[in-house]
Write an enzyme that holds these catalytic residues in place. Structure first.
Site, short mmCIF file in Angstrom:
data_model
loop_
_atom_site.label_atom_id
_atom_site.label_comp_id
_atom_site.label_asym_id
_atom_site.label_seq_id
_atom_site.Cartn_x
_atom_site.Cartn_y
_atom_site.Cartn_z
CG HIS A 55 -0.46 0.54 2.45
ND1 HIS A 55 -0.60 1.85 2.81
CD2 HIS A 55 0.22 -0.04 3.46
CE1 HIS A 55 -0.04 2.06 4.00
NE2 HIS A 55 0.46 0.91 4.41
CB CYS A 56 1.53 3.97 -1.73
SG CYS A 56 0.34 4.11 -3.08
NE ARG A 57 -1.53 11.90 -0.21
CZ ARG A 57 -2.25 12.39 -1.23
NH1 ARG A 57 -2.14 11.87 -2.43
NH2 ARG A 57 -3.09 13.40 -1.04
CB ILE A 68 -2.82 5.13 3.93
CG1 ILE A 68 -3.04 5.04 5.43
CG2 ILE A 68 -2.30 6.48 3.48
CD1 ILE A 68 -1.78 5.15 6.28
#
Length: 98
Positions: free
Chosen positions: A63-65, A92
């Site tokens: 995952h990332c932003r 996120i």
């Protein structure tokens, strides 16, 4: 492998399910807010690939932003022989909006 929704991710984290959880955001982003994943920024992934070698045949949830960097990480890992990589759609930001 198919991507994972933030709802599925939350359920799996709440149930303490076992999987390699990877956050590819920058260190400062991770320090501001994180879900407990291992942090390897996307730009560092090629030089730190050995840290993930033990998970080559295991499920890895990235995952990332927002889901863009993690999609790139998924493609990169797949190109290196990792067979069970899943991108978290929405990242996120979507997770925190649950």
């Amino acid at each position: 492998m198919e991507d994972i929704t933030v709802e599925d991710l939350k359920s799996r984290l709440d149930n303490n399910e076992k999987f390699m959880f990877l956050d590819v955001r920058e260190e400062w982003e991770y320090e501001d807010d994180n879900l407990g994943a291992k942090n390897i920024p996307l730009a560092d992934l090629p030089s730190r690939l050995d840290e993930l070698e033990a998970y080559k045949d295991s499920e890895i949830v990235v995952h990332c932003r927002s889901g863009a960097r993690s999609m790139n990480a998924k493609k990169f890992l797949e190109s290196k022989g990792f067979s069970k990589v899943r991108n978290t759609t929405g990242g996120i930001l979507a997770y925190r909006n649950l």
